[in-house]
Design a protein around this motif. Sequence first.
Motif, short mmCIF file in Angstrom:
data_model
loop_
_atom_site.label_atom_id
_atom_site.label_comp_id
_atom_site.label_asym_id
_atom_site.label_seq_id
_atom_site.Cartn_x
_atom_site.Cartn_y
_atom_site.Cartn_z
N ARG A 86 13.41 45.72 25.35
CA ARG A 86 12.29 45.24 24.54
C ARG A 86 12.40 43.72 24.39
O ARG A 86 13.50 43.17 24.52
CB ARG A 86 12.36 45.85 23.13
CG ARG A 86 12.14 47.35 23.07
CD ARG A 86 10.70 47.69 23.26
NE ARG A 86 10.38 49.08 22.94
CZ ARG A 86 9.39 49.73 23.52
NH1 ARG A 86 8.65 49.15 24.46
NH2 ARG A 86 9.10 50.98 23.18
N SER A 87 11.28 43.08 24.03
CA SER A 87 11.34 41.64 23.77
C SER A 87 11.49 41.39 22.28
O SER A 87 10.87 40.47 21.72
CB SER A 87 10.09 40.95 24.33
OG SER A 87 8.93 41.67 23.98
N GLY A 88 12.31 42.22 21.61
CA GLY A 88 12.62 42.00 20.20
C GLY A 88 13.49 40.75 20.08
O GLY A 88 14.32 40.47 20.96
N TYR A 89 13.33 40.01 18.99
CA TYR A 89 13.95 38.69 18.92
C TYR A 89 15.48 38.72 18.91
O TYR A 89 16.12 37.82 19.47
CB TYR A 89 13.42 37.90 17.71
CG TYR A 89 13.87 36.46 17.74
CD1 TYR A 89 13.51 35.63 18.82
CD2 TYR A 89 14.68 35.93 16.75
CE1 TYR A 89 13.94 34.32 18.89
CE2 TYR A 89 15.12 34.61 16.82
CZ TYR A 89 14.75 33.81 17.88
OH TYR A 89 15.18 32.51 17.96
N PRO A 113 7.54 44.86 25.99
CA PRO A 113 7.31 44.76 24.54
C PRO A 113 6.86 46.09 23.93
O PRO A 113 6.24 46.91 24.62
CB PRO A 113 6.21 43.71 24.42
CG PRO A 113 5.69 43.46 25.78
CD PRO A 113 6.64 44.03 26.78
N THR A 114 7.20 46.30 22.66
CA THR A 114 6.74 47.50 21.95
C THR A 114 5.22 47.45 21.86
O THR A 114 4.66 46.46 21.38
CB THR A 114 7.35 47.56 20.53
OG1 THR A 114 8.77 47.51 20.64
CG2 THR A 114 6.93 48.81 19.79
N GLN A 140 2.94 45.68 19.04
CA GLN A 140 3.70 44.74 18.21
C GLN A 140 3.43 43.33 18.71
O GLN A 140 4.00 42.87 19.70
CB GLN A 140 5.20 45.07 18.23
CG GLN A 140 5.87 44.55 16.98
CD GLN A 140 7.27 45.07 16.80
OE1 GLN A 140 7.57 46.20 17.14
NE2 GLN A 140 8.15 44.24 16.27
N GLN A 164 6.28 40.79 19.69
CA GLN A 164 7.00 41.04 20.95
C GLN A 164 6.12 40.73 22.16
O GLN A 164 6.59 40.24 23.18
CB GLN A 164 7.48 42.49 21.01
CG GLN A 164 8.63 42.77 20.07
CD GLN A 164 9.36 44.08 20.40
OE1 GLN A 164 9.17 44.68 21.46
NE2 GLN A 164 10.21 44.52 19.49
#
Length: 354
Positions: A273-276, A293-294, A297, A300
């Motif tokens: 995921r592209s979570g920070y 990305p989710t 969201q 993300q």
Amino acid sequence: MENSKKNILVAPLNWGLGHATRCIPIIRELEKNGFAPILASDGVALQMLQKEFPHLQALELPSYDIEYAKNEADFKWKLIKNSPKMIDAIFSEKKIVKKWIAEYHLQGIISDNRLGVYSKKIPCVFITHQLNVLSGKTTWISSKLHQHFIKKFTECWIPDMEKNPNLTGKLGHLKKNKLNLNYIGPLSRLEKRDLPIRYDLMVILSGPEPQRTFLEQKLKNEVRLFAGKVLFIKGSVEEEQKIDQDENVTYYNFMTSAELETAFNESEMVLCRSGYTTVMDLAKLGKKAFFIPTPGQFEQEYLAKRFKRNGYAPYSKQDDFKIEFLKDVKLYRGLPQLEKTIHWKQLLILFEGE
């Protein structure tokens, strides 16, 4: 003189595991600097911190009950529908914190995105990488609301660089503001190590349900077609660690920080995921990645698009992803490694008091 240590409440939001995992380096530094951290959260975030710090006291906070929509289009509607529950939880947090300050002699609070965990009586820090909260057409309102809460804290720590290059872009930077902001530099619990590569691909899942499960099901089918060794970490925190082998793929339900550090360092590239929080880990370890990305969201999606535009990493929507997309990874240069020494002693002076 164990009791002379100052108790600091560390309270991450339970929304996926990212908020809790980026608090790990902070908790370690509090202990190193002679403070006594007390953990506070709910659900899997609290379970995960208890596994990392079994010797620390852990308290339960009310859940924000953030439910994720099954499909992208309903994401914002679901959040709006859940907001009364969230507001209730924030009010409950405030009451509980008032009680805990007296009961546990708290000398300070570090809240990672928990909006009600603060008090005017003691120094309180808010951690966020989102000064602007992206929500489509309602971004202006959601950002103003978030900034209104941030104002109530003594300081706001942003785990990023103030100037370019940085990792958050417009999420973590405002043109004008009256907030007490402190750009502390990216936070990661992991260290870069020179280890031989054992896996051609590491898949690491994170984020709230049901989207985590949807992505797991999709990627299990895709990785069978991958020519190379795969390490697949499902990101579901359970009582016991489970390890399964299926042809070229080794599955783990979860890993501790030490195991994850080794796994990242032994992997050629990462699918995630592209979570920070994951983004900060990848930047620190200098690993190339492919992002999914989710769905729904905005934050993300913004980060994934920004990284692609800047030539750092490719991405794909969840429904569109095919394993052959991974061949694009080598065309990108990877996330920028932003070197900034975090001066913990200076940061933690806030809690020294009398």
